[in-house]
Design an enzyme around this catalytic site. Sequence first.
Site, mmCIF file in Angstrom:
data_model
loop_
_atom_site.group_PDB
_atom_site.id
_atom_site.type_symbol
_atom_site.label_atom_id
_atom_site.label_comp_id
_atom_site.label_asym_id
_atom_site.label_seq_id
_atom_site.Cartn_x
_atom_site.Cartn_y
_atom_site.Cartn_z
ATOM 1 N N ASN A 7 -2.780 8.861 11.638
ATOM 2 C CA ASN A 7 -2.540 7.974 10.508
ATOM 3 C C ASN A 7 -1.358 7.088 10.904
ATOM 4 O O ASN A 7 -0.200 7.492 10.825
ATOM 5 C CB ASN A 7 -2.223 8.846 9.278
ATOM 6 C CG ASN A 7 -2.124 8.047 8.009
ATOM 7 O OD1 ASN A 7 -1.870 6.853 8.023
ATOM 8 N ND2 ASN A 7 -2.316 8.730 6.892
ATOM 9 N N ARG A 98 -7.034 6.474 10.607
ATOM 10 C CA ARG A 98 -6.939 5.626 9.414
ATOM 11 C C ARG A 98 -6.700 4.194 9.898
ATOM 12 O O ARG A 98 -5.700 3.916 10.560
ATOM 13 C CB ARG A 98 -5.777 6.072 8.531
ATOM 14 C CG ARG A 98 -5.516 5.111 7.401
ATOM 15 C CD ARG A 98 -4.371 5.592 6.532
ATOM 16 N NE ARG A 98 -3.979 4.573 5.599
ATOM 17 C CZ ARG A 98 -2.738 4.087 5.488
ATOM 18 N NH1 ARG A 98 -1.774 4.544 6.267
ATOM 19 N NH2 ARG A 98 -2.457 3.170 4.602
ATOM 20 N N HIS A 186 -5.413 1.419 0.353
ATOM 21 C CA HIS A 186 -5.244 2.813 -0.113
ATOM 22 C C HIS A 186 -6.556 3.402 -0.621
ATOM 23 O O HIS A 186 -6.558 4.357 -1.390
ATOM 24 C CB HIS A 186 -4.196 2.907 -1.259
ATOM 25 C CG HIS A 186 -2.809 2.513 -0.850
ATOM 26 N ND1 HIS A 186 -2.005 1.735 -1.631
ATOM 27 C CD2 HIS A 186 -2.092 2.808 0.258
ATOM 28 C CE1 HIS A 186 -0.839 1.540 -1.029
ATOM 29 N NE2 HIS A 186 -0.881 2.191 0.126
ATOM 30 N N HIS A 214 -1.394 4.746 -6.759
ATOM 31 C CA HIS A 214 -0.877 5.246 -5.481
ATOM 32 C C HIS A 214 0.514 4.644 -5.297
ATOM 33 O O HIS A 214 0.650 3.440 -5.038
ATOM 34 C CB HIS A 214 -1.815 4.835 -4.336
ATOM 35 C CG HIS A 214 -1.360 5.299 -2.990
ATOM 36 N ND1 HIS A 214 -2.017 6.275 -2.275
ATOM 37 C CD2 HIS A 214 -0.298 4.936 -2.231
ATOM 38 C CE1 HIS A 214 -1.378 6.490 -1.133
ATOM 39 N NE2 HIS A 214 -0.334 5.680 -1.082
ATOM 40 N N GLY A 216 3.643 5.054 -3.118
ATOM 41 C CA GLY A 216 4.368 5.593 -1.965
ATOM 42 C C GLY A 216 5.310 4.510 -1.464
ATOM 43 O O GLY A 216 5.882 3.767 -2.266
ATOM 44 N N ASN A 217 5.458 4.404 -0.120
ATOM 45 C CA ASN A 217 6.210 3.249 0.401
ATOM 46 C C ASN A 217 5.482 1.973 0.021
ATOM 47 O O ASN A 217 6.078 0.999 -0.397
ATOM 48 C CB ASN A 217 6.322 3.350 1.918
ATOM 49 C CG ASN A 217 7.395 4.338 2.309
ATOM 50 O OD1 ASN A 217 8.471 4.365 1.716
ATOM 51 N ND2 ASN A 217 7.095 5.173 3.284
ATOM 52 N N ARG A 247 8.338 -4.406 -0.233
ATOM 53 C CA ARG A 247 7.480 -5.556 -0.572
ATOM 54 C C ARG A 247 7.543 -5.790 -2.079
ATOM 55 O O ARG A 247 7.535 -4.834 -2.852
ATOM 56 C CB ARG A 247 6.025 -5.267 -0.174
ATOM 57 C CG ARG A 247 5.774 -5.298 1.311
ATOM 58 C CD ARG A 247 4.423 -4.711 1.676
ATOM 59 N NE ARG A 247 4.517 -3.295 1.984
ATOM 60 C CZ ARG A 247 3.479 -2.481 2.141
ATOM 61 N NH1 ARG A 247 2.260 -2.937 2.010
ATOM 62 N NH2 ARG A 247 3.653 -1.208 2.424
ATOM 63 N N GLU A 340 3.881 11.451 -7.140
ATOM 64 C CA GLU A 340 3.849 12.916 -7.214
ATOM 65 C C GLU A 340 5.212 13.512 -7.576
ATOM 66 O O GLU A 340 5.285 14.572 -8.187
ATOM 67 C CB GLU A 340 3.441 13.499 -5.851
ATOM 68 C CG GLU A 340 2.000 13.244 -5.499
ATOM 69 C CD GLU A 340 1.730 13.480 -4.016
ATOM 70 O OE1 GLU A 340 2.374 14.353 -3.409
ATOM 71 O OE2 GLU A 340 0.870 12.764 -3.466
ATOM 72 N N ASN A 341 6.284 12.818 -7.169
ATOM 73 C CA ASN A 341 7.613 13.446 -7.253
ATOM 74 C C ASN A 341 8.561 12.897 -8.306
ATOM 75 O O ASN A 341 9.551 13.551 -8.615
ATOM 76 C CB ASN A 341 8.310 13.342 -5.887
ATOM 77 C CG ASN A 341 7.597 14.132 -4.826
ATOM 78 O OD1 ASN A 341 7.453 15.347 -4.959
ATOM 79 N ND2 ASN A 341 7.108 13.458 -3.799
ATOM 80 N N GLU A 390 -4.939 11.810 2.099
ATOM 81 C CA GLU A 390 -5.573 10.843 3.004
ATOM 82 C C GLU A 390 -6.103 11.505 4.271
ATOM 83 O O GLU A 390 -7.234 11.278 4.683
ATOM 84 C CB GLU A 390 -4.533 9.814 3.447
ATOM 85 C CG GLU A 390 -4.588 8.537 2.673
ATOM 86 C CD GLU A 390 -3.367 7.671 2.914
ATOM 87 O OE1 GLU A 390 -2.498 8.017 3.737
ATOM 88 O OE2 GLU A 390 -3.299 6.637 2.242
HETATM 89 P P1 AMP Z 1 4.660 8.128 0.842
HETATM 90 O O1 AMP Z 1 4.448 6.742 1.373
HETATM 91 O O2 AMP Z 1 3.537 8.611 -0.005
HETATM 92 O O3 AMP Z 1 5.059 9.116 1.909
HETATM 93 O O4 AMP Z 1 5.912 8.028 -0.143
HETATM 94 C C1 AMP Z 1 7.219 7.791 0.349
HETATM 95 C C2 AMP Z 1 8.143 7.436 -0.790
HETATM 96 O O5 AMP Z 1 8.081 8.441 -1.814
HETATM 97 C C3 AMP Z 1 9.612 7.400 -0.408
HETATM 98 O O6 AMP Z 1 9.984 6.167 0.110
HETATM 99 C C4 AMP Z 1 10.300 7.665 -1.720
HETATM 100 O O7 AMP Z 1 10.587 6.411 -2.331
HETATM 101 C C5 AMP Z 1 9.288 8.388 -2.554
HETATM 102 N N1 AMP Z 1 9.711 9.752 -2.931
HETATM 103 C C6 AMP Z 1 9.556 10.893 -2.239
HETATM 104 N N2 AMP Z 1 10.093 11.933 -2.928
HETATM 105 C C7 AMP Z 1 10.599 11.424 -4.082
HETATM 106 C C8 AMP Z 1 11.278 11.965 -5.217
HETATM 107 N N3 AMP Z 1 11.558 13.267 -5.309
HETATM 108 N N4 AMP Z 1 11.631 11.125 -6.214
HETATM 109 C C9 AMP Z 1 11.363 9.800 -6.139
HETATM 110 N N5 AMP Z 1 10.719 9.232 -5.103
HETATM 111 C C10 AMP Z 1 10.347 10.021 -4.081
#
Ligand code: AMP
Length: 405
Positions: A7, A98, A186, A214, A216-217, A247, A340-341, A390
């Site tokens: 990935n 991916r 995504h 979704h 994430g970053n 972004r 998720e977090n 993923e």
């Molecule tokens: P991913 O691209 O799915 O790996 O997500 C990465 C992003 O998740 C990181 O840049 C964080 O901004 C966010 N993240 C991870 N853990 C937490 C958390 N406990 N609280 C808020 N944001 C989180």
Amino acid sequence: MKILVLNSGSSTQKSALFELGSDPSDQPAPPLWEGKLEWDGDKETLAVKNANGKKFNAEAVVQPKDRRSSLAKMLQKLWQPPTQTIRDGSEIAVIGHRIVHGGPNLYQPTIVTPEVKQAIAEVSAIAPLHNKAGLQGIEIAEKLFPRKPQVAVFDTGFHRTMPPCAAVYPGPYEWFERGIRRYGFHGINHEYCAHRAARMLGHETSSLKIISCHLGNGCSLAAIDAGKSVDTTMGFTPLEGVMMGTRGGWVDPGILLHLMRADHASVDQLDDVLNRHSGLLGISGVSSDMRDVLEAAGKNNERAKLAFDIFVHRLQTGIAAMAASLGGVDAIVFTAGIGENSAEVRRATCARLGFLGVQIDEGKNSLAKPDVEISTSKSAVHVLVICAQEDWSIARECARLTRTM
Ligand code: AMP
């Protein structure tokens, strides 16, 4: 069969090894082995772990051209102590990749051939950061695992069902004829989340209208009707849509014209601003990571607070847009790192979605461990937190595609 998944992101390279039967179930299996390379400027970190909890961590200073050798070193940890999981590369049956952008012609999971590689390379002009990294992964895997089948799975593929009114930009029609249209990204995880949500709710996917967030970053929302994508917030490239780590998402294209005229900004400068210096980082000046932004906001950093507020505002208006495209909504899914977090992001976002009938249980939200439902029993819309899958989804596509080979 043992399936290795690569990935490739713009600044990370993740990899995972799965063992799946030829007719895998819908239940994600944990990986036997995981590796992650991360680049921050010249700094490289490598983290590898296997199912027995054995770990390998290393930091190095690298040149960008060393990325290939770093990837090869990470994959060799599959058969090197302390994270050894297989005897050697011959145990791997298939390698799945991916690929972020499939362009107008590549959307189904596909066995990699020279023609497919050429087609992925051609699409690199649209998604340079991501597709070049995907191709590098394919080339390294060809060297390390010669004669093993390789499968490309496209993040754009799921969105091919978007109707023309959602897919075509209202510019000149010639844009569309040239392949300049909304593709969406995504898709691998959005599709997984729709099926997982249906299973959690005890319904058929075909009976549900789902908004998958979704976060994430990179962040994107998808409007999924009866299991099919009908709209999404990312477009021709992963720059469109809601706010992200670096972004900005939706910005008036007139700003770019203004910067070109007023500052003589070059293409590379605009690319850099839009891809690496906007979003949470651009507004807060603190970080692209939501955890850092929340911490700074908690200490009354005004720009960090503004970054959080814009993030939530854009998310709310994006969800409302997806609900309009669906003509209603049965479930909203939060997934990926932030989704998720971050109970704070989910709480603040849902706080203004009461008009859709959304009501979350604050106790469940603050303690949420995916996969879980966080809405109250009175909520008209189910709100779910689902762990992104993923890599496992790619492994499953590989098993399906190669079982008859
Ligand atoms: P991913 O691209 O799915 O790996 O997500 C990465 C992003 O998740 C990181 O840049 C964080 O901004 C966010 N993240 C991870 N853990 C937490 C958390 N406990 N609280 C808020 N944001 C989180």
